[in-house]
Design a protein around this motif. Structure first.
Motif, short mmCIF file in Angstrom:
data_model
loop_
_atom_site.label_atom_id
_atom_site.label_comp_id
_atom_site.label_asym_id
_atom_site.label_seq_id
_atom_site.Cartn_x
_atom_site.Cartn_y
_atom_site.Cartn_z
N ALA A 35 31.30 44.97 47.30
CA ALA A 35 31.95 43.67 47.12
C ALA A 35 32.04 43.38 45.63
O ALA A 35 31.22 42.67 45.08
N PRO A 36 33.02 43.96 44.96
CA PRO A 36 33.10 43.77 43.50
C PRO A 36 33.68 42.39 43.16
O PRO A 36 34.74 42.28 42.54
N VAL A 37 32.95 41.34 43.55
CA VAL A 37 33.50 40.00 43.43
C VAL A 37 33.73 39.59 41.97
O VAL A 37 34.70 38.91 41.66
N GLU A 38 32.86 40.06 41.09
CA GLU A 38 33.00 39.64 39.70
C GLU A 38 34.29 40.19 39.09
O GLU A 38 35.01 39.48 38.40
N SER A 39 34.58 41.47 39.35
CA SER A 39 35.78 42.03 38.73
C SER A 39 37.04 41.50 39.40
O SER A 39 38.06 41.30 38.74
#
Lengths: 301, 204
Positions: A286-290
């Motif tokens: 879950a690459p939410v930051e990018s």
């Protein structure tokens, strides 16, 4: 922290707060400031309103706006559209809200429907304390406030809810474990048959597409409502709920509960998500930051 | 001790430093869905890593004096990598079990973090005291040798923390990240074992 408007930030200069759209004209006074384990929280008087704000990097994020003279007024468009979820329910025996914030939606629903049990879940104990002290959100019969992580609460819960509101922001962002397929599967198990899930989503970054795609991967149907700066997504299972059916339910609820903000007109803003092209988020990836760092260029879904 | 060998041990120290923090970052992603993202979860994770460092420094130091050969260290490091490679398939059942039996409190989070990381991280942190022992030619230079080992592994820690958070997590799932670091650690261990034979041939 849970609870809130990912309303676009308002720059905070050293001299003080610049106003937000709703309160630019108003006199602003900080009446309480708390540091919790998760946020710096401000309670600000803006003219006749009281605002709950989170400070991040000298920017201020509005979480809740409250009119003490009229607690039945929902000042943010998205909080009004959240209540459209009521039209999607087959019955109303229990409601859950993940992310209390200033408790606007919960209190609004409780004031109009005092007979319906509402369970609020909020991680930040300071937010709960401030909601009680300044926003008139006091636990009473049919309004329960539990301090817990929303996901853990739902996994341990045994009851089912006709409506689950998800509005859990930590300052500017939603923690990744409240955005994944596994999280929504947990939510789905706690939705009563014929019920729905309502989520407030900030629509300007790629994370929005991912959130919609993930909802769509778990639930049969996802509808969206544009609400000023935010999008309210409503997800449900089972046969498609037609516009006429929703309107009939909204009208029935209106005559029963006399909502200050009637639901039926909101239903005109309904848009059905037929296919979602975002990335489905999982607990594992879950690459939410990018995703959040990337602006969406294809606005207006 | 050749200059080449000296450099190789420090390079391995850097890579293991990267891996140590990378594993910690990936572990945080494994734990959060089960125990939330509260401040307690981070506290549990950091405490578990510190506990591993404590045990690893202490035991590793004693083992180094007992058997000051890079081959022994290499075997320990390979074992750390092998144990970490078990984490991706075992994480879900272990975390489910923890949640079922111990709940979601701080104690359970600490237990889960320890179950995932304690043994491999302890073996991994044998490296620093061991490297000091291997690199130490005479007591006169003890300070700078220890300083070099600690600073190079710490630079690795920084690269591992930032690189995992800012790059790897945007490209790979946490189980794949764990596997990547397990492989890197095992490769470092093999390197340490190979170093020893190199030294031996030269000595012979």
């Amino acid at each position: 922290m849970h609870g809130g408007v990912p309303r676009r930030a308002v720059a905070l200069g050293l001299a003080g707060w610049a106003g937000c759209a709703l309160a630019a004209h108003a006199q602003e006074t900080v009446i309480a400031q708390r540091e919790s384990p998760y946020n710096t929280i401000y309670v600000v008087r803006e003219g006749r309103y009281i605002a709950l704000q989170f400070g991040v990097n000298r920017r201020i994020f509005h979480q809740s706006l409250y009119n003490p003279e009229n607690p039945r007024e929902l000042l943010f468009a998205y909080t009004r559209y959240m209540t459209a979820g009521l039209a999607y329910t087959a019955s109303l025996n229990a409601i859950c809200e993940i992310g209390l914030g200033g408790g606007r939606t919960a209190q609004y629903l409780h004031l109009h429907m005092p007979g319906v049990p509402i369970q609020c879940v909020e991680l930040d104990p300071e937010v709960i304390a401030l909601a009680q002290q300044y926003f008139g959100v006091t636990p009473e019969r049919n309004l329960t406030i539990t301090q817990a992580d929303g996901r853990i609460f739902l996994r341990r819960a045994r009851e089912r809810f006709d409506l689950i509101f998800i509005d859990a922001y930590r300052g500017t962002f939603v923690p990744f474990h409240l955005l994944t397929r596994e999280f929504f599967q947990t939510v789905k198990r706690r939705v009563a048959p014929g019920g729905a899930v309502v989520q407030n989503i900030e629509p300007t970054t790629m994370l929005y597409d991912a959130a919609i795609a993930t909802l769509k991967a778990v639930f049969d149907h996802v509808d969206i409502y544009q609400a000023d700066g935010n999008v309210v997504a409503i997800a449900y299972d089972g046969p498609v709920k037609g516009q006429r059916q929703l309107r009939a339910r909204a009208a029935a609820l209106q005559s029963q509960y006399n909502f200050r903000h009637p639901i039926a007109p909101m239903l005109d803003a309904r848009r059905v998500v037929s296919s979602a092209r975002g990335q489905v988020l999982t607990d594992d990836f879950a690459p939410v930051e990018s995703l959040r760092a990337m602006e969406r260029h294809n606005q207006r879904q | 001790m050749t200059h080449w060998r000296h450099t190789a041990i420090l390079c391995i120290g850097f890579l293991l430093g990267v891996a140590l923090m990378g594993v910690q970052m990936a572990s945080s992603r494994l734990l959060t869905p089960y125990f939330g993202s509260g401040i307690e979860v981070w506290a549990s994770l950091i405490s578990t890593v510190m506990l591993s460092l404590m045990a690893g420094y202490y035991i590793g130091g004693r083992v180094a004096d007992f058997a000051p050969r890079s081959q022994v260290l290499g075997v320990c490091v390979v074992a750390a990598g092998a144990l970490l490679a078990l984490t991706p398939p075992l994480a879900t059942p272990v975390l489910d079990w923890t949640l079922e039996t111990m709940g979601d409190g701080v104690g359970a989070a600490l237990f889960a973090a320890a179950a995932i990381m304690f043994v491999p991280m302890t073996l991994l942190s044998f490296f620093s005291p061991y490297a000091v022992r291997l690199l130490l030619a005479d007591a006169q230079h003890g300070g700078r040798v220890a300083g070099a080992v600690y600073s190079i592994t710490t630079i690795g820690n920084i690269v591992g923390t930032l690189g995992t958070a800012l790059y790897l997590m945007t490209k790979l799932g946490s189980r794949d990240i764990m596997m990547t670091f397990a492989a890197l650690i095992a490769a470092c261990g093999v390197g340490l074992i190979a170093l020893r034979s190199e030294g031996q041939t030269r000595a012979a």
